[in-house]
Design a protein around this motif. Structure first.
Motif, mmCIF file in Angstrom:
data_model
loop_
_atom_site.group_PDB
_atom_site.id
_atom_site.type_symbol
_atom_site.label_atom_id
_atom_site.label_comp_id
_atom_site.label_asym_id
_atom_site.label_seq_id
_atom_site.Cartn_x
_atom_site.Cartn_y
_atom_site.Cartn_z
ATOM 1 N N PRO A 282 -5.436 -1.859 -22.188
ATOM 2 C CA PRO A 282 -5.379 -2.755 -21.030
ATOM 3 C C PRO A 282 -4.093 -3.582 -21.012
ATOM 4 O O PRO A 282 -3.785 -4.304 -21.964
ATOM 5 C CB PRO A 282 -6.607 -3.648 -21.213
ATOM 6 C CG PRO A 282 -7.553 -2.826 -22.020
ATOM 7 C CD PRO A 282 -6.674 -2.089 -22.975
ATOM 8 N N LYS A 283 -3.348 -3.475 -19.937
ATOM 9 C CA LYS A 283 -2.084 -4.195 -19.835
ATOM 10 C C LYS A 283 -2.341 -5.683 -19.627
ATOM 11 O O LYS A 283 -3.138 -6.068 -18.791
ATOM 12 C CB LYS A 283 -1.248 -3.630 -18.695
ATOM 13 C CG LYS A 283 -0.771 -2.214 -18.950
ATOM 14 C CD LYS A 283 0.132 -1.703 -17.841
ATOM 15 C CE LYS A 283 0.666 -0.320 -18.177
ATOM 16 N NZ LYS A 283 1.535 0.222 -17.105
ATOM 17 N N VAL A 293 -1.505 -5.186 -31.000
ATOM 18 C CA VAL A 293 -1.412 -4.286 -32.147
ATOM 19 C C VAL A 293 -2.825 -3.866 -32.538
ATOM 20 O O VAL A 293 -3.690 -4.722 -32.767
ATOM 21 C CB VAL A 293 -0.725 -4.969 -33.352
ATOM 22 C CG1 VAL A 293 -0.632 -3.994 -34.522
ATOM 23 C CG2 VAL A 293 0.648 -5.484 -32.970
ATOM 24 N N GLN A 294 -3.072 -2.574 -32.578
ATOM 25 C CA GLN A 294 -4.390 -2.102 -33.011
ATOM 26 C C GLN A 294 -4.561 -2.341 -34.503
ATOM 27 O O GLN A 294 -3.613 -2.236 -35.284
ATOM 28 C CB GLN A 294 -4.549 -0.608 -32.709
ATOM 29 C CG GLN A 294 -4.764 -0.299 -31.243
ATOM 30 C CD GLN A 294 -5.677 0.894 -31.057
ATOM 31 O OE1 GLN A 294 -6.888 0.779 -31.108
ATOM 32 N NE2 GLN A 294 -5.085 2.054 -30.837
ATOM 33 N N ASN A 295 -5.798 -2.639 -34.902
ATOM 34 C CA ASN A 295 -6.094 -2.797 -36.315
ATOM 35 C C ASN A 295 -7.456 -2.193 -36.615
ATOM 36 O O ASN A 295 -8.143 -1.703 -35.727
ATOM 37 C CB ASN A 295 -6.022 -4.281 -36.733
ATOM 38 C CG ASN A 295 -6.977 -5.147 -35.927
ATOM 39 O OD1 ASN A 295 -8.131 -4.785 -35.702
ATOM 40 N ND2 ASN A 295 -6.495 -6.300 -35.486
ATOM 41 N N GLY A 396 2.898 -6.282 -23.239
ATOM 42 C CA GLY A 396 3.435 -5.736 -24.476
ATOM 43 C C GLY A 396 2.366 -5.088 -25.340
ATOM 44 O O GLY A 396 1.252 -5.586 -25.461
ATOM 45 N N ARG A 397 2.724 -3.973 -25.950
ATOM 46 C CA ARG A 397 1.830 -3.317 -26.906
ATOM 47 C C ARG A 397 2.653 -2.507 -27.898
ATOM 48 O O ARG A 397 3.743 -2.023 -27.593
ATOM 49 C CB ARG A 397 0.805 -2.420 -26.210
ATOM 50 C CG ARG A 397 1.403 -1.337 -25.347
ATOM 51 C CD ARG A 397 0.350 -0.483 -24.683
ATOM 52 N NE ARG A 397 -0.416 0.276 -25.653
ATOM 53 C CZ ARG A 397 -1.062 1.406 -25.340
ATOM 54 N NH1 ARG A 397 -1.030 1.882 -24.113
ATOM 55 N NH2 ARG A 397 -1.739 2.054 -26.262
ATOM 56 N N LYS A 398 2.118 -2.372 -29.093
ATOM 57 C CA LYS A 398 2.766 -1.621 -30.171
ATOM 58 C C LYS A 398 2.427 -0.147 -30.019
ATOM 59 O O LYS A 398 1.274 0.220 -29.782
ATOM 60 C CB LYS A 398 2.268 -2.128 -31.518
ATOM 61 C CG LYS A 398 3.067 -1.647 -32.718
ATOM 62 C CD LYS A 398 4.275 -2.524 -32.960
ATOM 63 C CE LYS A 398 4.935 -2.216 -34.292
ATOM 64 N NZ LYS A 398 6.158 -2.992 -34.492
ATOM 65 N N LEU A 399 3.439 0.707 -30.159
ATOM 66 C CA LEU A 399 3.246 2.151 -30.089
ATOM 67 C C LEU A 399 3.948 2.822 -31.256
ATOM 68 O O LEU A 399 4.855 2.243 -31.865
ATOM 69 C CB LEU A 399 3.829 2.717 -28.783
ATOM 70 C CG LEU A 399 3.105 2.433 -27.464
ATOM 71 C CD1 LEU A 399 3.856 3.106 -26.340
ATOM 72 C CD2 LEU A 399 1.682 2.940 -27.511
#
Length: 428
Positions: A282-283, A293-295, A396-399
């Motif tokens: 989700p933006k 950041v997924q964890n 923003g998101r980590k890829l």
């Protein structure tokens, strides 16, 4: 337009004829938060009335048949909580009216003609009728964040997430059944444009046959159907148990919509399907100047501020924003004591709101270009393109994409300039 009206009529008639038992609420009936607080459906599964919200109360439809009330529709969801000394009246004049202790009145729903009676259905639909027993308003056609079996989401209707499970105010995300046949998710305030979407059913329809609806059956079958009745896409297969098992679909506060099941002996809903397994999809999940950041923890994601930034005020895990923790000066200043450096944030993507795009061979040249540009506050470098941007940065998101680098201009105090100014002081 004729096709749309015909489809709406068919759908309304379908709802009216297929719903199970319903209780009848006559004119003159009333509810209070601390007394008779709800009108229940015949089975007791659903109720319309007051429910606890923080230190006050709200009005809505909720699942009453499980220990923890689960709200499926909210009236005036963005209003403050109600005090305990209000009364809801289905007045003799045909209005659904909230009255305060000092006799101030406020309408709960607006109808074109007076209300003759109301019903609470076992399906979870709260319905108002005119004197000819025609439906003039129903909660199923005014959804907030949830759809129930038999309800559906028609073309051009939307669901908006809630702030949290305990606060049904409008949250940060929306699910839209578009007129082109696509079911799409966007951040709440973003344009209805592809770059801002983060989920799409990819079901565009052509010609006149574009009145697609999102539907949920009693066996957990969630699907898209066009106006001819043809199922154009299954989101879930259905065929689940219906023996004392019930289903609902909700867009949650984290922006993902899920199919839930529950039984009467459960205290909570159980998620059995989700629109995305990526909690960071989700933006705007983490607010501005932050990235997701997924964890591996239970929450499934975390939010990090940009270098040189800190969470502002009482920012929350989801919606809180980050602000600069360094002072800034006018970029025309000649004698300031702030100098700037570039901090890199690798493997991230952001909204492209660039004001200048320059072709450069590497990110070092992009850093230099941003430092030399007075108004540049950040730059994105990928595939030889240096995109200069101003703050705030959004979505923003980590890829796992090493080719994309965010370059953040950070201010640091120039110790040398302070020392030089001290040496220039003359004490008399």
């Amino acid at each position: 337009m004729v096709v749309i009206l015909f489809f709406l009529l068919l759908f309304t008639n379908f709802l009216a004829t297929t719903q199970q038992g319903h209780s009848s609420i006559s004119l003159g009936s009333s509810l209070t938060p601390t007394g008779n607080s709800s009108w229940l459906s015949p089975s007791g599964l659903h109720g319309f009335g007051f429910y606890q919200r923080g230190n006050g109360f709200s009005l809505g439809v909720f699942i009453a048949g499980i220990p923890q009330k689960t709200v499926v529709w909210t009236a005036n969801r963005d209003n403050p909580p109600l005090p305990g000394n209000v009364t809801l009246h289905l007045t003799g004049g045909g209005s659904l009216m909230l009255q305060s202790a000092d006799s101030q009145e406020a309408s709960i729903v607006t109808t074109s003609v007076p209300i003759a009676k109301a019903s609470m259905f076992d399906s979870g639909n709260f319905v108002l009728y005119n004197s000819a027993e025609g439906i003039i308003w129903q909660s199923f056609r005014n959804a907030t964040d949830t759809i129930l079996p038999g309800q559906g989401l028609l073309a051009r209707e939307e669901l908006y997430s809630s702030v949290s499970e305990t606060d049904q105010s409008t949250g940060n995300f929306r699910l839209t059944m578009q007129g082109d046949g696509n079911l799409v998710q966007y951040p709440k305030d973003a344009p209805y444009e592809g770059p801002y979407s983060y989920y799409s059913s990819s079901t565009p329809q052509n010609g006149d046959n574009v009145n697609v609806s999102l539907n949920l059956d009693v066996d957990g079958h969630l699907y898209l159907r066009n106006s001819t009745g043809f199922i154009i896409k299954d989101l879930t297969p259905g065929g689940n148990s219906t023996e004392e098992t019930f289903y609902l679909m909700r867009i949650d506060s984290d922006g993902i919509f899920r199919l839930y099941s529950f039984t009467l002996n459960q205290s909570n809903l159980s998620a059995i399907w989700a629109s995305s397994a990526d909690k960071c999809s989700p933006k705007g999940l983490c607010g501005v100047n932050r990235y997701c950041v997924q964890n591996d923890q239970e929450i499934g994601f975390g939010c990090q501020c940009l270098p040189g930034f800190a969470i502002s005020g009482e920012g929350s895990r989801i919606s809180g924003s980050c602000q600069k923790n360094f002072s800034t000066e006018s970029c025309e200043s000649k004698d300031g004591n702030i100098m700037y450096t570039i901090e890199r944030v690798t493997n991230t993507i952001w909204e492209d709101s660039s004001y200048s795009i320059v072709s450069l061979p590497n990110n070092e040249e992009c850093e230099k270009a941003c430092l030399e540009d007075c108004i540049c506050e950040a730059a994105m470098f990928k595939d030889g393109k240096c995109k200069k941007q101003k703050l705030p940065l959004r979505f923003g998101r980590k890829l796992n994409d090493e080719s994309n680098i965010a370059l953040i201009k950070v201010g640091v105090e120039d110790k040398r300039s302070k020392k030089e100014r001290r040496e220039d002081l003359v004490i008399i």
